[in-house]
Write an enzyme that holds these catalytic residues in place. Structure first.
Site, short mmCIF file in Angstrom:
data_model
loop_
_atom_site.label_atom_id
_atom_site.label_comp_id
_atom_site.label_asym_id
_atom_site.label_seq_id
_atom_site.Cartn_x
_atom_site.Cartn_y
_atom_site.Cartn_z
N GLU A 238 -4.75 -1.79 9.19
CA GLU A 238 -4.07 -2.28 10.39
C GLU A 238 -4.90 -1.93 11.63
O GLU A 238 -5.36 -0.80 11.77
CB GLU A 238 -2.68 -1.66 10.54
N HIS B 159 -3.41 -5.69 2.81
CA HIS B 159 -2.51 -6.61 3.49
C HIS B 159 -3.18 -7.93 3.83
O HIS B 159 -2.51 -8.86 4.30
CB HIS B 159 -1.96 -5.97 4.77
N GLU C 249 1.61 -8.46 7.35
CA GLU C 249 2.48 -7.84 8.34
C GLU C 249 2.51 -8.59 9.66
O GLU C 249 2.85 -8.04 10.71
CB GLU C 249 2.07 -6.38 8.56
N GLU D 252 -4.26 6.64 11.40
CA GLU D 252 -3.30 6.92 10.33
C GLU D 252 -4.02 6.96 8.99
O GLU D 252 -4.88 6.13 8.72
CB GLU D 252 -2.23 5.83 10.33
N LYS E 181 9.15 6.40 7.00
CA LYS E 181 9.58 5.18 6.32
C LYS E 181 10.73 5.54 5.39
O LYS E 181 10.51 6.19 4.36
CB LYS E 181 8.43 4.59 5.49
N SER F 161 0.88 -1.17 0.00
CA SER F 161 0.00 0.00 0.00
C SER F 161 0.91 1.22 0.00
O SER F 161 1.45 1.61 1.03
CB SER F 161 -0.88 -0.01 1.26
N SER G 295 8.52 3.36 10.88
CA SER G 295 7.72 2.24 10.40
C SER G 295 8.47 1.34 9.43
O SER G 295 9.25 1.79 8.59
CB SER G 295 6.45 2.76 9.71
N HIS G 296 8.18 0.06 9.56
CA HIS G 296 8.58 -0.97 8.59
C HIS G 296 7.71 -0.86 7.34
O HIS G 296 6.95 0.09 7.19
CB HIS G 296 8.41 -2.34 9.24
N ARG G 297 7.77 -1.89 6.46
CA ARG G 297 6.87 -1.99 5.32
C ARG G 297 6.25 -3.39 5.29
O ARG G 297 6.69 -4.30 5.99
CB ARG G 297 7.59 -1.72 4.00
N SER G 298 5.27 -3.56 4.43
CA SER G 298 4.56 -4.85 4.38
C SER G 298 5.44 -5.97 3.82
O SER G 298 5.27 -7.13 4.18
CB SER G 298 3.29 -4.73 3.55
N LYS H 13 6.26 1.16 14.39
CA LYS H 13 5.43 0.11 13.80
C LYS H 13 6.38 -0.92 13.19
O LYS H 13 7.10 -0.60 12.25
CB LYS H 13 4.52 0.69 12.72
N ASP I 292 0.78 9.44 6.40
CA ASP I 292 1.70 8.47 5.78
C ASP I 292 1.71 8.70 4.28
O ASP I 292 2.61 9.34 3.74
CB ASP I 292 1.28 7.04 6.13
N ASP J 121 -4.58 1.99 11.11
CA ASP J 121 -4.14 2.56 9.84
C ASP J 121 -5.29 2.34 8.88
O ASP J 121 -5.52 1.22 8.41
CB ASP J 121 -2.86 1.89 9.36
#
Length: 428
Positions: free
Chosen positions: A191, A182, A226, A299, A351, A40, A378-381, A402, A326, A258
């Site tokens: 999320e 996701h 995730e 978010e 990110k 996303s 934040s991480h990513r998917s 995250k 975001d 999110d």
């Protein structure tokens, strides 16, 4: 640092898609860095270079070719110097020539190597770099307005000096349930998160117990991209009711979502569980959720190109909860500065792969701090085993992190790194 070699290769991310890993060597030392990939994604993000078949062969070739030719055999005094060179080498506004994924792999490796060379933990090297302030004080022009006059630059300098990030443990924004893209839209929002306060070791004890309890209550359900559970419910309220039960059981917790509303926006309306919502109707829904449940933050409550709706919701709810940008801000310092002028949000997701270099991600943090807002790293998917985001979150003094759910080892490794940092801090 004199660079002897720079070599990239393809590795799979958690979704099995190819991504870039780079190894940088100098003398007897070498470091490796890999980059995540989002599913996303905001349309204003830096360009992830992929070939027509979905591979990253061209990005790999760009690291092994142009980037290596520019860096190998040269002596560098800072990671900033390398990032600047990479940005100039690419020569585009969105990293589309070399690829943000190719550039970031080298940028993270450089940051990691300079920490190694200084003999300090990675998070500490990031903290020192973030508090230098030079990246921000060179002034990032607004995306929508001309570069500020000198007196405005001076005002930004004063604001920054009062608000520079201080290395500290972030709150855990732990992904408990996955929806949206996701999890094939089993749930409308992307999320469903439990926010856990306190030091990392205490927060992780709560996280493990609460995550296991939710699993018992849900029964046999698949995992999302995730590492959170991916159940299917008939109503919007059911996932909030489940998380609210956990909040009652576990102190110092609350709920975050999110919405990833850009993914919900079709035919000039937001589509949730077969029903269409206007922006005003969606705002009313958010207000109702905040009244009924212990909501901490929302978010991306609206589509990425709906700044007026963000500003309106922030004016209504911004003193009670965090409204996090975001897709709206995409870790871009200029977009964050514009959002600050319009008071669109009060927190920013950071990110690094949205912008392409560690230097620019730090500038985004500095712009967020200057606005008086909170940062959530934040991480990513599509993740890798690289734990850089944990060190980054601690180093920038992020309000939160995250890093996903506990259903994937690549996510758990980020939390384990935070636990290790907690121990490192005690010995310094």
């Amino acid at each position: 640092m004199y660079i002897d070699t720079l070599v990239a290769r393809t590795i799979p991310d958690t979704r099995g898609r190819p991504t870039v890993e780079a190894t940088l060597a100098s003398g007897a030392h070498s470091v490796t860095a890999s980059v995540p990939s989002g599913k996303s994604t905001g349309s204003h993000e830096a360009f992830e270079l992929r070939d027509a078949d979905g591979s990253v062969a061209t990005a790999i070739a760009n690291v092994n070719g142009e980037s290596a030719s520019a860096l190998v055999g040269r002596d560098f005094t800072s990671a900033d110097e390398i990032d600047k060179l990479l940005i100039e080498l690419d020569g585009t506004t969105n990293k589309s020539r070399l690829g943000a994924n190719a550039i970031l792999s080298v940028s993270i490796a450089a940051q990691r190597f300079f920490a190694l060379a200084k003999g300090v933990p990675l998070w500490k090297a990031i903290a020192e770099r973030a508090n230098d302030g030079k990246g921000f004080l060179e002034s990032v022009p607004s995306a929508a307005t001309p570069a500020p006059a000198f007196r405005h630059v001076r005002a930004e300098r004063n604001a920054l000096e009062k608000s520079l990030p201080v290395a500290s443990a972030p709150r855990l924004f732990l992904n408990f349930m996955n929806g949206g893209v996701h999890a094939d839209f089993k749930l409308p929002f992307q999320e469903y998160i439990l926010v856990i306060e306190g030091k990392t070791s205490d927060a992780m004890m709560i996280a493990r117990e609460a995550f296991a309890k939710l699993g018992e209550r849900l029964g046999s359900v698949p995992m999302g991209d995730e590492g959170g559970y991916a159940p299917t419910f008939d109503t919007l309220e059911q996932p909030f009711e489940l998380l609210a039960e956990l909040v009652k059981e576990f102190p110092h917790t609350s709920i975050a979502i999110d919405a990833a509303a850009s993914e919900l926006f079709h035919d000039d309306a937001y589509q949730l569980l077969g029903k269409s919502y206007s922006a005003d109707e969606l705002s009313a829904l958010y207000r109702e959720l905040v009244e009924r449940f212990p909501i901490h933050s929302i978010e991306d409550p609206f589509a990425e190109d709906a700044p007026d709706d963000f500003a309106k919701l922030t004016a209504e709810l911004g003193k009670r909860i965090l409204i996090i940008g975001d897709d709206l801000t995409v870790t871009n310092p200029a977009r964050i500065k514009d959002a600050a002028v319009r008071k669109e949000i009060n927190a920013v997701l950071i990110k690094p792969n949205q912008i392409g270099t560690v230097r620019e991600a730090i500038q985004a943090v500095q712009a967020t701090c200057a606005a008086g807002w909170q940062t959530i790293a934040s991480h990513r998917s599509g993740e890798t085993a690289d734990t850089f985001i944990a060190d980054f979150a601690y180093g920038i003094g992020a309000y939160g992190i995250k890093a996903g759910g506990l259903g994937q080892k690549e996510r758990v490794e980020k939390y384990n790194r935070l636990l290790a940092i907690e121990q490192e801090v005690k010995t310094m």
